[in-house]
Design an enzyme around this catalytic site. Structure first.
Site, PDB file in Angstrom:
ATOM      1  N   CYS A  57       0.837  -1.192   0.000  1.00  0.00           N
ATOM      2  CA  CYS A  57       0.000   0.000   0.000  1.00  0.00           C
ATOM      3  C   CYS A  57       0.874   1.244   0.000  1.00  0.00           C
ATOM      4  CB  CYS A  57      -0.913   0.034   1.228  1.00  0.00           C
ATOM      5  SG  CYS A  57      -2.208  -1.204   1.183  1.00  0.00           S
ATOM      6  N   GLU A  58       0.478   2.236  -0.762  1.00  0.00           N
ATOM      7  CA  GLU A  58       1.175   3.509  -0.828  1.00  0.00           C
ATOM      8  C   GLU A  58       1.073   4.237   0.517  1.00  0.00           C
ATOM      9  OE1 GLU A  58      -0.300   7.245  -3.150  1.00  0.00           O
ATOM     10  OE2 GLU A  58       0.739   5.917  -4.552  1.00  0.00           O
TER      11      GLU A  58
END
Length: 138
Positions: free
Chosen positions: A50-51
């Protein structure tokens, strides 16, 4: 803005016109997501891929044959996406959760094409973790 279930949310999202309306609704949805206590925001609960920071907890209640999914993020848009995902999966049996095609659902809601590739990968990582958990309890 308060949805009783995922089908109701889906119907409301599909009635929205354009990305700006959907984005606004996601922001409002994210505000409804309960905040995890800081003690639960640990590295072991982070979703890799996930960013943004995403903390995910999944449990299964055998007596009720249902999944319980709790999550939080440090960004508003991801909180909205998480709220949507939680509505999709919470209360489902492991079999129902494993069979759910979240990416198709996001397409039908008109969301996937507006997410950056890294945001889309993050959504896939979250959903993958839920499905792996569900499959291990089928």
């Amino acid at each position: 803005m308060s949805y009783r279930n995922y089908p109701e949310l889906k119907q409301a999202f599909q009635a929205l016109h354009g990305w700006q309306q959907r984005y606004r609704e996601l922001m409002l949805l994210g505000k409804s997501l309960p905040v995890l206590a800081n003690e639960l925001k640990v590295d072991g609960a982070k979703v890799s891929g996930c960013e943004s920071n995403v903390w995910l907890y999944i449990d299964f209640t055998p007596q009720e044959d249902k999944l319980v999914v709790v999550a939080d993020s440090d960004t508003r848009i991801v909180k909205g996406l998480l709220a949507l995902i939680l509505m999709m999966y919470n209360g489902k049996t492991p079999q129902q959760a494993a069979a759910l095609d979240a990416e198709q659902e996001f397409e039908e809601l008109g969301l996937m094409r507006h997410l950056s590739p890294s945001r889309g990968n993050g959504i896939r990582a979250i959903v993958s973790a839920i499905i792996q958990f569900a499959k291990s309890h089928c």
